[in-house]
Every structure is written in C-alpha cells, then in structure tokens.
Design a protein around this motif. Sequence first.
Motif, PDB file in Angstrom:
ATOM      1  N   THR A   1      24.764  13.991 -43.467  1.00 59.16           N
ATOM      2  CA  THR A   1      23.659  13.728 -42.534  1.00 59.16           C
ATOM      3  C   THR A   1      24.108  13.986 -41.104  1.00 59.16           C
ATOM      4  O   THR A   1      25.012  13.305 -40.603  1.00 59.16           O
ATOM      5  N   TYR A   2      23.506  14.970 -40.477  1.00 61.67           N
ATOM      6  CA  TYR A   2      23.818  15.275 -39.078  1.00 61.67           C
ATOM      7  C   TYR A   2      22.638  14.799 -38.240  1.00 61.67           C
ATOM      8  O   TYR A   2      21.556  15.383 -38.284  1.00 61.67           O
ATOM      9  N   LEU A   3      22.841  13.698 -37.573  1.00 60.90           N
ATOM     10  CA  LEU A   3      21.753  13.038 -36.869  1.00 60.90           C
ATOM     11  C   LEU A   3      22.379  12.137 -35.814  1.00 60.90           C
ATOM     12  O   LEU A   3      23.491  11.647 -35.997  1.00 60.90           O
ATOM     13  N   SER A   4      21.661  11.929 -34.733  1.00 61.31           N
ATOM     14  CA  SER A   4      22.137  10.948 -33.770  1.00 61.31           C
ATOM     15  C   SER A   4      20.973  10.014 -33.449  1.00 61.31           C
ATOM     16  O   SER A   4      20.053  10.370 -32.706  1.00 61.31           O
TER      17      SER A   4
ATOM     18  N   ASN B   1      35.613   8.060 -34.867  1.00 64.97           N
ATOM     19  CA  ASN B   1      35.080   6.695 -34.958  1.00 64.97           C
ATOM     20  C   ASN B   1      36.121   5.597 -34.780  1.00 64.97           C
ATOM     21  O   ASN B   1      35.930   4.707 -33.929  1.00 64.97           O
TER      22      ASN B   1
ATOM     23  N   TRP C   1      35.128  14.631 -39.060  1.00 67.02           N
ATOM     24  CA  TRP C   1      34.697  14.290 -37.693  1.00 67.02           C
ATOM     25  C   TRP C   1      34.704  12.771 -37.516  1.00 67.02           C
ATOM     26  O   TRP C   1      35.238  12.238 -36.529  1.00 67.02           O
ATOM     27  N   ASN C   2      34.107  12.080 -38.485  1.00 66.96           N
ATOM     28  CA  ASN C   2      33.977  10.617 -38.345  1.00 66.96           C
ATOM     29  C   ASN C   2      35.338   9.929 -38.263  1.00 66.96           C
ATOM     30  O   ASN C   2      35.527   9.024 -37.449  1.00 66.96           O
TER      31      ASN C   2
ATOM     32  N   ASN D   1      27.560   8.093 -44.348  1.00 70.91           N
ATOM     33  CA  ASN D   1      28.830   8.737 -44.016  1.00 70.91           C
ATOM     34  C   ASN D   1      29.901   8.297 -45.003  1.00 70.91           C
ATOM     35  O   ASN D   1      29.735   7.309 -45.716  1.00 70.91           O
TER      36      ASN D   1
ATOM     37  N   LYS E   1      32.162  16.238 -42.986  1.00 72.13           N
ATOM     38  CA  LYS E   1      31.552  15.259 -42.073  1.00 72.13           C
ATOM     39  C   LYS E   1      32.543  14.118 -41.810  1.00 72.13           C
ATOM     40  O   LYS E   1      32.683  13.655 -40.678  1.00 72.13           O
TER      41      LYS E   1
ATOM     42  N   HIS F   1      28.334  10.624 -26.421  1.00 75.10           N
ATOM     43  CA  HIS F   1      28.042   9.824 -27.614  1.00 75.10           C
ATOM     44  C   HIS F   1      29.093   8.731 -27.837  1.00 75.10           C
ATOM     45  O   HIS F   1      30.293   8.978 -27.777  1.00 75.10           O
TER      46      HIS F   1
ATOM     47  N   PRO G   1      30.508   6.848 -30.760  1.00 77.43           N
ATOM     48  CA  PRO G   1      30.483   6.912 -32.222  1.00 77.43           C
ATOM     49  C   PRO G   1      29.984   5.592 -32.827  1.00 77.43           C
ATOM     50  O   PRO G   1      30.149   4.517 -32.243  1.00 77.43           O
ATOM     51  N   SER G   2      29.364   5.716 -34.001  1.00 80.01           N
ATOM     52  CA  SER G   2      28.631   4.571 -34.562  1.00 80.01           C
ATOM     53  C   SER G   2      29.514   3.328 -34.726  1.00 80.01           C
ATOM     54  O   SER G   2      29.041   2.206 -34.567  1.00 80.01           O
TER      55      SER G   2
HETATM   56  C1  KPL Z   1      28.107  11.704 -34.662  1.00 74.27           C
HETATM   57  C2  KPL Z   1      27.262  10.958 -35.655  1.00 74.27           C
HETATM   58  C3  KPL Z   1      26.087  10.321 -34.958  1.00 74.27           C
HETATM   59  C4  KPL Z   1      26.743  11.968 -36.710  1.00 74.27           C
HETATM   60  O1  KPL Z   1      25.899  12.889 -36.558  1.00 74.27           O
HETATM   61  C5  KPL Z   1      28.043   9.966 -36.432  1.00 74.27           C
HETATM   62  O2  KPL Z   1      28.203  10.175 -37.608  1.00 74.27           O
HETATM   63  C6  KPL Z   1      28.654   8.748 -35.853  1.00 74.27           C
HETATM   64  O3  KPL Z   1      28.523   8.441 -34.679  1.00 74.27           O
HETATM   65  O4  KPL Z   1      29.307   8.030 -36.631  1.00 74.27           O
END
Ligand code: KPL
Length: 302
Positions: free
Chosen positions: A124-127, A192, A187-188, A102, A184, A251, A253-254
């Motif tokens: 990368t779109y993944l969880s 995050n 969103w982060n 990211n 991406k 979710h 976030p990471s």
């Molecule tokens: C939402 C996700 C898992 C991306 O796909 C992400 O990037 C994060 O949690 O930081």
Amino acid sequence: MKIAVAGAGAVGGYFGALLKKAGHDVVFLARGKHLEAMKKSGLVVKTNDQLLTIDGVFTDKIEGFADCELILFCVKSTDTESTAEQIASLRNDRAVVLTLQNGVDNEEKLAQILGGKRLLSAATYLSSHVEEPGVIKHSGRAKLVIGALDESLISFRDKVADLFRQAEIFVKTTDDIMLDKWKKLLWNATFNPLAALSKATVGEIMEHKELRKTAENACREVMRVANKIGIPLDEEMFHRTFANSGAALKHKPSMLQDRLKGKRMEIESLCGFIVKKGRQIGVETPVLQTLYSNLLFLETHR
Ligand SMILES: CC(C)(CO)C(=O)C(=O)O
Ligand SMILES: NC(=O)C1=CN([C@@H]2O[C@H](COP(=O)(O)OP(=O)(O)OC[C@H]3O[C@@H](n4cnc5c(N)ncnc54)[C@H](OP(=O)(O)O)[C@@H]3O)[C@@H](O)[C@H]2O)C=CC1
C-alpha cells in the motif's frame, strides 16, 4: 460487491470511502471516538483539494461482516491477531480477506487464523492519517500492488483490482506479492524505527550525515536478511529507497506519528521481525537490533 473494512482508520477509511463513493455497499468496523464521530456525521476524507463525506454502516460489531464478499484488513499489525480472531468467529468462510498492512509477517498470522486460501495481500503506497475523530487526511497519490497468496484466488485478485480501478484508485497486480511487500518493508524498516527514536522527519534523516548513515546501514541489514531467505532485494532497491524519499521529506513516518500520539508502534512488524529472522538464519543486524531494543524500552517507559 458487499465490502467490509476491518479498521476504518487512515488506510481503511480512505479506500473504503472511495469504494463506497463508487457505488459499493461498505461496512466500516471502527471503535472509540472515531466510531462515534463517523456515526454522528459520516466519514470525512480530505484528499488533496477534495472533501468527501461518506455515509455508510459504521459499527464496532463484527456481525456486520456476516454476508460480505471482501474484507479490507486495515488494522495496525499490533491488532492483527485479535481482529482476525473476531473475523474467524463469524464463520463466513466465503469472504476473501485483503490485507493492506505494512510488514511481511501479517500474512502468516492471518493464514493461521483464517486459512491461507482466502487471502490477498497488497503493498500500500499511501500517505494518510486520522486528523481528528471521523476525519481522514490524505495527500499525494495512492497506489496498490495486489497479489494472491494462493493460486486459486488469482481471478478474484483481478476482480478486486478492477473494483479499485473503477473507484479511480491506481492498482497493479503481481504474481509475487511477498517480493512487493519486502520492497515496501525495506523503506519502512529503513525510516520508521529511526524516525520514531530520533523524532526526525524523512528529510531530516536524509540531510543529517550520521542519521543518514544509520538509515543506510539499517537498509543494508534488511537486504542481507531478505537475500539470505531468497528475496532478491538488490543494489537498485537500495538506491531507490533513498531516491524515492525525495517526495516525502516532510513526512513523519507512521511509527513516529504513533509515538507522538501515545499509540502503540508497529515495532515487531517493521523492525523486530527482521532482527529475529536474522537471528534464526545467522545474519547479524546490529543497527536494527539497537533500534529495536530502544523502541521496546521506549514503548513501556513513555
Ligand atoms: C511512507 C508511508 C506513509 C507509506 O506510503 C508509510 O508506510 C509510513 O509512514 O509508515
Ligand atoms: N497510514 C498510512 O498512510 C499507511 C499505513 N499503512 C499500514 O496500514 C496499516 C493500518 O494503518 P493505519 O490505517 O494508518 O492505522 P490507523 O490506526 O489509522 O487505523 C486502524 C484503525 O482500526 C481500528 N481498530 C483496530 N482494531 C480494531 C477492532 N478490533 N475493532 C474496531 N476497530 C479497530 C483502530 O482503532 P484505535 O485507533 O482505537 O486503535 C484504528 O482506528 C498499518 O499496518 C500501516 O503500517 C500502509 C501504508 C500507508
């Protein structure tokens, strides 16, 4: 193809496992208890309702990468420089490095250490996350958008995209990868830092009137910085950032996951980078600045 995974955690372990399952030779670089567990019992990937157990070469020695053609670069951005220096020490200039990280700041760091002409990058779109040492838990769908940072690598980019497709991974290619990485990052950077500070899930941020307002303001600041440097993140992207979050309401976030595990957070890549870029180009980012300063303090005063 002989493939190496630098950082066989949530992302590297997941994609490396699928490539290994598709018949490629894969070397996994890892460390600590996670490495020990994989050496003992293989790499376990729990993906939706499937369970994969992958054998392979699991090592903490970069020398294992000596004759590979492709390196999936999957460490957290806090480990970018140190891991890239290890790769550089190999003098295997033939290997192309694909960063799946990211943020939008890893590419420049990698180019400085490894040279820009051997770099691919992916949004990368993944969880997924490391559930316990040796075990990766993935849910939902996975998607990669892959681009080359140098025109000379376009045909290799396409070869890599096909390689992932053969492993049943959904891939798109792009001629403007940094735009995709900024999308991406939008969103982060929106979710995050705020989640890491408040300990709220995406859904809790969306539902809490004032947290939601803060997230929207953070999102707009990222857009302003991006637009000033010529990255066209528009109103539609703003709406998509929130509309697309419907699938990720539970979710964490990471960055929040890292905080809860006592691990280093990607504060610079997902927040500080935008604050500092804003300062350089004269765009104020008061919301991100507040989140950033609090995260920095938190990181050293847990
Ligand atoms: C939402 C996700 C898992 C991306 O796909 C992400 O990037 C994060 O949690 O930081
Ligand atoms: N997880 C996800 O779903 C997604 C993550 N991303 C991004 O992908 C990147 C990777 O994230 P993620 O996979 O979650 O991170 P993880 O922490 O799960 O995986 C990274 C792994 O690399 C190991 N590592 C780091 N440096 C070295 C080294 N020099 N030698 C050996 N092992 C090393 C880490 O060990 P240790 O734990 O000891 O540090 C860790 O096991 C980040 O930029 C993240 O933001 C992007 C999309 C989705």
